[in-house]
Design an enzyme around this catalytic site. Structure first.
Site, PDB file in Angstrom:
ATOM      1  N   ASP A 392       1.089  -0.991  -0.020  1.00  0.00           N
ATOM      2  CA  ASP A 392      -0.337   0.186   0.068  1.00  0.00           C
ATOM      3  C   ASP A 392       1.147   1.118   0.177  1.00  0.00           C
ATOM      4  O   ASP A 392       1.840   0.933   0.554  1.00  0.00           O
ATOM      5  CB  ASP A 392      -1.020  -0.415   1.057  1.00  0.00           C
ATOM      6  CG  ASP A 392      -1.408  -0.961   1.165  1.00  0.00           C
ATOM      7  OD1 ASP A 392      -2.041  -1.743   0.122  1.00  0.00           O
ATOM      8  OD2 ASP A 392      -2.691  -0.998   2.363  1.00  0.00           O
ATOM      9  N   MET A 393       0.146   2.446  -0.395  1.00  0.00           N
ATOM     10  CA  MET A 393       1.087   3.574  -0.226  1.00  0.00           C
ATOM     11  C   MET A 393       1.522   4.291   1.125  1.00  0.00           C
ATOM     12  O   MET A 393       2.923   4.614   0.438  1.00  0.00           O
ATOM     13  CB  MET A 393       0.488   4.834  -1.207  1.00  0.00           C
ATOM     14  CG  MET A 393       0.693   5.777  -1.507  1.00  0.00           C
ATOM     15  SD  MET A 393       0.241   7.444  -1.843  1.00  0.00           S
ATOM     16  CE  MET A 393       0.903   8.739  -2.316  1.00  0.00           C
TER      17      MET A 393
END
Length: 544
Positions: A392-393
């Site tokens: 995930d970012m």
């Protein structure tokens, strides 16, 4: 307290102090009000399952420059849309005098008529009679076929002995009689088939008349439901700051190319905008918060602030905010992360990097800066497909990249077979009692609010996580996660959900409370190297 320079971007924001002040007053009202009864908590004696609600506040300014605030609730509250404290809906679908209720009663009557026919004794008897006729006919025809088969065998036996026993004249007479017997058997069978078909058609017709009644009622229900839905869409006429009006069907078809989802326009934010515009009030800022118990499928924390949902509200608010000076979308702004890549290991097959928080693994729709882009800049000779797995970012840590197709396929197969060992370190915003365990909660995307995930035992995909506590300190728990599956937001939901650890990860802006960063780090990975065939592992200390 100064006014905000721009109106709140509703899908990613920190509540302005004025919004917090207004929300505090709404929360005080909810704690002390005697206007309605709703099962926010499990201890309320309403014989209903406890469920919280999303509330919204909007600070507004009138034509004289005076400040005030509006309050709204998403959906209905205490089975009504009429509340003294909250703004009304765009259209009150629960109005007993309105067209919806009248048509709903008609459609419900059709449903009862269908159910009455489907469950009625007459229809059941007709179906039973049909099955009995089918069974009797099959038995009669089978018996006839067996009899005729036996007759045919007997005639064959007679023919085989005729030429050696009887004179020619008598033989010819017997042969002619045998032929007549054959014709007679065939005629009897044809008559029996006709009789059974006639009886079957009569029984089938008796059943069909009920089926046709049901189908006519269903067709009428479908026609009325479609007309009702169209009429409902016509009632949802939204205003914007320019004074323009547009109906919900047009908004969704123009922006998303879809039919509006159920409940579109019933959330708090559209109600607030509509009431402000109708009463010549200028929106200044807004915020939405959850009050009460979370549903079994979602992660909603009491009194926490949340962005507006995207599935239902983004197209509507996109129109309603036209004419307002709105904050820019922070999600479309490039994040400030260290340049280049922190390379942990590299050889001819793989590139192992330590991804910083807030850097995409692959390019997004609006932001191209990512591990993929930076890797291609550093190593333009890589043939890829390069990206084997993603983080995930907001998650930092180890990311393994493939420098050629063969390495990509070899390592990806290990991910598919779940033979790769991964360990994440997280800091939870609270203390948990368990020292270790397994979380098994199936997940699916929230269709109304992507990318938020929900626990769903009907349509969710299996999601399993092992955990082990490594430290408890300052009312926070440091923990190791070992994901056995790789679902979107798996560790975040398993941490925050009431059926999981019920303790969000520190800095989780979706399922918890935003801080300087999400305290989740992919710190360890072990897999088989694509060329050497040997097991290799990498470990990077967490930055928090």
């Amino acid at each position: 307290m100064s006014l905000p320079k721009q109106f709140t971007f509703p899908f990613f924001y920190e509540p302005h102090p004025l919004s917090l002040l207004a929300a505090d007053q709404v929360k005080m009202y909810l704690r002390t009000q005697q206007d309605f009864k709703h099962p926010f908590w499990s201890d309320e004696q309403l014989n209903e399952s406890p469920i919280g609600k999303m509330f919204g506040v909007m600070v507004v300014k009138d034509s004289n420059g005076n400040l005030g605030f509006l309050a709204a609730v998403s959906g209905k509250l205490a089975n009504t849309n009429k509340h003294a404290y909250f703004v009304p809906p765009i259209y009150d679908i629960l109005d007993e005098e309105g067209f919806f209720r009248a048509e709903e009663h008609h459609i419900n009557r059709i449903n009862r008529d269908i159910e009455h026919i489907q469950n009625g004794e007459a229809f059941a008897e007709a179906k039973t009679k049909l099955e009995e006729v089918k069974s009797a006919n099959e038995s009669a025809l089978k018996a006839a076929r067996e009899l005729h088969k036996a007759n045919k065998k007997e005639r064959k036996q007679i023919r085989s002995t005729l030429d050696t026993v009887l004179p020619d004249v008598e033989t010819q007479a017997i042969l002619e009689d045998l032929i007549k017997q054959s014709y007679r058997d065939q005629h009897e069978y044809d008559v029996l088939k006709l009789e059974t078909r006639t009886e079957l058609n009569k029984a089938q017709s008796d059943v069909d008349q009920y089926i046709e009644k049901i189908e006519r009622l269903k067709e009428e229900r479908k026609r009325r439901s479609a007309a009702l839905q169209k009429k409902i869409f016509d009632q949802y006429q939204f205003l914007n700051a320019h004074g323009e009006t547009k109906d919900v069907l047009s908004i969704f078809q123009e922006t998303a190319g879809i039919i509006p989802p159920a409940g579109a326009g019933e959330c708090a934010a559209p109600k607030l905008f509509q009431y402000a515009y109708l009463n010549q009030l200028t929106p200044i800022c807004m915020a939405e918060f959850w009050w009460g118990t979370s549903s079994a499928s979602e992660v909603r924390l009491h009194e926490h602030y949340y962005p507006s949902c995207r599935g239902k509200c983004e197209p509507i608010l996109g129109f309603m905010m036209q004419g307002l000076d709105v904050e820019s979308n922070p999600l479309l702004q490039a994040t400030h992360t260290p340049k280049g890549l922190d390379i942990v290991f590299e050889d001819n097959d793989i590139l192992v990097v330590n991804k910083p928080s807030e850097l995409l693994s692959v390019p997004g729709k609006q932001i191209s800066d990512s591990v993929f882009e930076r890797a291609m800049e550093l190593r333009p000779d890589m043939t890829g497909p390069i990206i084997i797995h993603r983080l995930d970012m907001s998650t930092s840590g180890i990311l393994v990249l493939a420098k050629n197709k063969e390495a990509h396929q070899f390592i990806q197969d290990q991910f598919i077979q779940h033979t790769i060992v991964k360990r994440y370190t997280a800091l939870l915003n609270g203390l948990i009692s368990e020292d270790e365990g397994l979380i098994d909660l199936p997940l699916r995307v929230d269709l109304d609010d992507r990318p938020r995930q929900m626990v769903c035992y009907t349509y969710g995909k299996p999601a399993r996580t092992q955990f082990r506590v490594i430290e408890r300190k300052n009312d926070r728990t440091k923990i190791h996660f070992f994901p056995l599956t790789g679902r979107t937001h798996q560790l975040r939901v398993h941490s925050a959900h009431s059926l999981g650890l019920h303790t969000p990860i520190v800095g989780d802006d979706i399922y918890g409370t935003r801080e300087n960063r999400l305290h989740l780090h992919a710190g360890f990975i072990r897999f088989i190297h694509p060329t050497s065939g040997k097991e290799i592992s990498f470990e990077v200390a967490d930055p928090f």
